[in-house]
Design an enzyme around this catalytic site. Sequence first.
Site, PDB file in Angstrom:
ATOM      1  N   HIS A  65       4.146  -4.133   9.264  1.00 26.40           N
ATOM      2  CA  HIS A  65       4.076  -3.944  10.717  1.00 26.40           C
ATOM      3  C   HIS A  65       2.779  -4.465  11.317  1.00 26.40           C
ATOM      4  O   HIS A  65       2.568  -4.344  12.519  1.00 26.40           O
ATOM      5  CB  HIS A  65       4.242  -2.448  11.035  1.00 26.40           C
ATOM      6  CG  HIS A  65       5.294  -1.774  10.223  1.00 26.40           C
ATOM      7  ND1 HIS A  65       6.633  -2.129  10.292  1.00 26.40           N
ATOM      8  CD2 HIS A  65       5.231  -0.792   9.266  1.00 26.40           C
ATOM      9  CE1 HIS A  65       7.320  -1.379   9.441  1.00 26.40           C
ATOM     10  NE2 HIS A  65       6.496  -0.564   8.804  1.00 26.40           N
ATOM     11  N   PRO A 118       0.790  -1.219   0.000  1.00 28.68           N
ATOM     12  CA  PRO A 118       0.000   0.000   0.000  1.00 28.68           C
ATOM     13  C   PRO A 118       0.830   1.281   0.000  1.00 28.68           C
ATOM     14  O   PRO A 118       1.868   1.355   0.641  1.00 28.68           O
ATOM     15  CB  PRO A 118      -0.809  -0.096   1.299  1.00 28.68           C
ATOM     16  CG  PRO A 118      -0.048  -1.038   2.153  1.00 28.68           C
ATOM     17  CD  PRO A 118       0.582  -2.024   1.210  1.00 28.68           C
ATOM     18  N   ASN A 119       0.326   2.237  -0.752  1.00 32.17           N
ATOM     19  CA  ASN A 119       0.864   3.598  -0.856  1.00 32.17           C
ATOM     20  C   ASN A 119       2.144   3.703  -1.690  1.00 32.17           C
ATOM     21  O   ASN A 119       2.619   4.805  -1.946  1.00 32.17           O
ATOM     22  CB  ASN A 119       1.090   4.218   0.545  1.00 32.17           C
ATOM     23  CG  ASN A 119      -0.192   4.319   1.327  1.00 32.17           C
ATOM     24  OD1 ASN A 119      -1.172   4.879   0.823  1.00 32.17           O
ATOM     25  ND2 ASN A 119      -0.244   3.754   2.518  1.00 32.17           N
ATOM     26  N   ARG A 174       4.698  11.210  -2.565  1.00 29.67           N
ATOM     27  CA  ARG A 174       4.485  10.935  -1.151  1.00 29.67           C
ATOM     28  C   ARG A 174       5.739  11.231  -0.328  1.00 29.67           C
ATOM     29  O   ARG A 174       6.786  10.625  -0.564  1.00 29.67           O
ATOM     30  CB  ARG A 174       4.156   9.438  -1.072  1.00 29.67           C
ATOM     31  CG  ARG A 174       4.115   8.849   0.260  1.00 29.67           C
ATOM     32  CD  ARG A 174       4.085   7.329   0.165  1.00 29.67           C
ATOM     33  NE  ARG A 174       3.841   6.806   1.478  1.00 29.67           N
ATOM     34  CZ  ARG A 174       4.223   5.624   1.901  1.00 29.67           C
ATOM     35  NH1 ARG A 174       4.845   4.801   1.064  1.00 29.67           N
ATOM     36  NH2 ARG A 174       3.968   5.238   3.110  1.00 29.67           N
ATOM     37  N   TYR A 211      10.830   9.175   1.232  1.00 26.38           N
ATOM     38  CA  TYR A 211      10.789   8.099   0.225  1.00 26.38           C
ATOM     39  C   TYR A 211      11.484   8.459  -1.090  1.00 26.38           C
ATOM     40  O   TYR A 211      11.569   7.615  -1.982  1.00 26.38           O
ATOM     41  CB  TYR A 211       9.334   7.699  -0.045  1.00 26.38           C
ATOM     42  CG  TYR A 211       8.661   7.098   1.181  1.00 26.38           C
ATOM     43  CD1 TYR A 211       9.017   5.823   1.628  1.00 26.38           C
ATOM     44  CD2 TYR A 211       7.707   7.807   1.906  1.00 26.38           C
ATOM     45  CE1 TYR A 211       8.426   5.279   2.754  1.00 26.38           C
ATOM     46  CE2 TYR A 211       7.098   7.270   3.034  1.00 26.38           C
ATOM     47  CZ  TYR A 211       7.465   6.005   3.453  1.00 26.38           C
ATOM     48  OH  TYR A 211       6.890   5.460   4.566  1.00 26.38           O
ATOM     49  N   GLU A 262      12.738  -9.080   2.453  1.00 28.93           N
ATOM     50  CA  GLU A 262      11.915  -7.911   2.827  1.00 28.93           C
ATOM     51  C   GLU A 262      12.684  -6.643   2.473  1.00 28.93           C
ATOM     52  O   GLU A 262      13.873  -6.535   2.788  1.00 28.93           O
ATOM     53  CB  GLU A 262      11.642  -7.976   4.336  1.00 28.93           C
ATOM     54  CG  GLU A 262      10.907  -6.760   4.877  1.00 28.93           C
ATOM     55  CD  GLU A 262      10.730  -6.815   6.405  1.00 28.93           C
ATOM     56  OE1 GLU A 262      10.680  -7.936   6.975  1.00 28.93           O
ATOM     57  OE2 GLU A 262      10.649  -5.746   7.019  1.00 28.93           O
ATOM     58  N   ALA A 273       3.070  -0.592   4.928  1.00 30.56           N
ATOM     59  CA  ALA A 273       2.649  -0.639   6.337  1.00 30.56           C
ATOM     60  C   ALA A 273       2.163  -2.020   6.768  1.00 30.56           C
ATOM     61  O   ALA A 273       2.141  -2.321   7.970  1.00 30.56           O
ATOM     62  CB  ALA A 273       1.564   0.405   6.577  1.00 30.56           C
ATOM     63  N   ARG A 276      12.775   5.533  12.429  1.00 30.27           N
ATOM     64  CA  ARG A 276      11.480   6.218  12.362  1.00 30.27           C
ATOM     65  C   ARG A 276      10.612   5.876  13.573  1.00 30.27           C
ATOM     66  O   ARG A 276      11.123   5.453  14.602  1.00 30.27           O
ATOM     67  CB  ARG A 276      10.810   5.871  11.022  1.00 30.27           C
ATOM     68  CG  ARG A 276      11.668   6.296   9.825  1.00 30.27           C
ATOM     69  CD  ARG A 276      11.007   5.982   8.502  1.00 30.27           C
ATOM     70  NE  ARG A 276       9.752   6.692   8.371  1.00 30.27           N
ATOM     71  CZ  ARG A 276       8.812   6.394   7.464  1.00 30.27           C
ATOM     72  NH1 ARG A 276       9.028   5.401   6.606  1.00 30.27           N
ATOM     73  NH2 ARG A 276       7.691   7.075   7.410  1.00 30.27           N
ATOM     74  N   HIS A 311      12.723  -2.244   2.238  1.00 34.65           N
ATOM     75  CA  HIS A 311      12.145  -0.922   2.530  1.00 34.65           C
ATOM     76  C   HIS A 311      13.048   0.158   1.972  1.00 34.65           C
ATOM     77  O   HIS A 311      14.282   0.044   2.054  1.00 34.65           O
ATOM     78  CB  HIS A 311      11.988  -0.696   4.034  1.00 34.65           C
ATOM     79  CG  HIS A 311      11.106  -1.712   4.678  1.00 34.65           C
ATOM     80  ND1 HIS A 311       9.759  -1.740   4.464  1.00 34.65           N
ATOM     81  CD2 HIS A 311      11.397  -2.746   5.483  1.00 34.65           C
ATOM     82  CE1 HIS A 311       9.252  -2.763   5.132  1.00 34.65           C
ATOM     83  NE2 HIS A 311      10.220  -3.396   5.750  1.00 34.65           N
ATOM     84  N   ASN A 360       8.199  -5.395  -0.667  1.00 37.15           N
ATOM     85  CA  ASN A 360       8.010  -4.204   0.160  1.00 37.15           C
ATOM     86  C   ASN A 360       6.523  -4.149   0.469  1.00 37.15           C
ATOM     87  O   ASN A 360       5.726  -3.699  -0.356  1.00 37.15           O
ATOM     88  CB  ASN A 360       8.468  -2.933  -0.554  1.00 37.15           C
ATOM     89  CG  ASN A 360       8.369  -1.710   0.373  1.00 37.15           C
ATOM     90  OD1 ASN A 360       7.784  -1.799   1.460  1.00 37.15           O
ATOM     91  ND2 ASN A 360       8.926  -0.595  -0.055  1.00 37.15           N
TER      92      ASN A 360
HETATM   93  C1  DHK Z   1       7.054   1.859   3.082  1.00 40.98           C
HETATM   94  C2  DHK Z   1       5.908   2.162   3.737  1.00 40.98           C
HETATM   95  O1  DHK Z   1       4.802   2.461   3.064  1.00 40.98           O
HETATM   96  C3  DHK Z   1       5.855   2.230   5.202  1.00 40.98           C
HETATM   97  O2  DHK Z   1       4.581   1.902   5.707  1.00 40.98           O
HETATM   98  C4  DHK Z   1       6.916   1.369   5.854  1.00 40.98           C
HETATM   99  C5  DHK Z   1       8.257   1.366   3.772  1.00 40.98           C
HETATM  100  C6  DHK Z   1       8.268   1.659   5.247  1.00 40.98           C
HETATM  101  C7  DHK Z   1       9.511   1.789   3.039  1.00 40.98           C
HETATM  102  O3  DHK Z   1      10.369   2.456   3.606  1.00 40.98           O
HETATM  103  O4  DHK Z   1       9.667   1.425   1.857  1.00 40.98           O
HETATM  104  O5  DHK Z   1       6.929   1.614   7.238  1.00 40.98           O
END
Ligand code: DHK
Length: 149
Positions: free
Chosen positions: A80, A10-11, A18, A23, A98, A77, A107, A100, A74
């Site tokens: 977690h 997601p996201n 974002r 990021y 995994e 969220a 963080r 990120h 990846n």
């Molecule tokens: C990406 C996200 O969307 C967060 O929810 C994670 C991760 C970290 C990243 O750093 O790629 O906490």
Amino acid sequence: MKPIYVLNGPNLNMLGLREPAIYGSETLKDVEARCLARASELGFAIDFRQTNIEGELVSWIHEARTKASGIALNAGAYTHTSIALHDALKAADVPAVEVHLSNVHKREAFRHHSFIAPAVNGVICGLGINSYELAISALASIITANKKG
Ligand code: DHK
């Protein structure tokens, strides 16, 4: 040779827009291009996907059991929160890493725990797009070593 699945949660479709200070300013298309280039150098294909839906990630991980040689994940969220992704990775039984972009340990405390980490070969975080490239390199080594063994 089966492709390496590069799965994004997601996201991550919002990359570039974002929180760029966290990021970066590159988009998910840029991430895909870098993954493709790295995998090609190593003689691997990739299947690069993104979804905002947890169950879709679960289904893709199940699919990887027979269709992929490895998984770079990846989970955003869901990393977690998701025991379902942990269980899916255990069931998939293929090498997995995994990934990120950000250093989750620098963080908020709620990002320090990963339900996924105990179900994968390794974790790479905090190195921006390099995290993805390093995950692909690591998977290529693991897959090649498994073939020889
Ligand atoms: C990406 C996200 O969307 C967060 O929810 C994670 C991760 C970290 C990243 O750093 O790629 O906490």
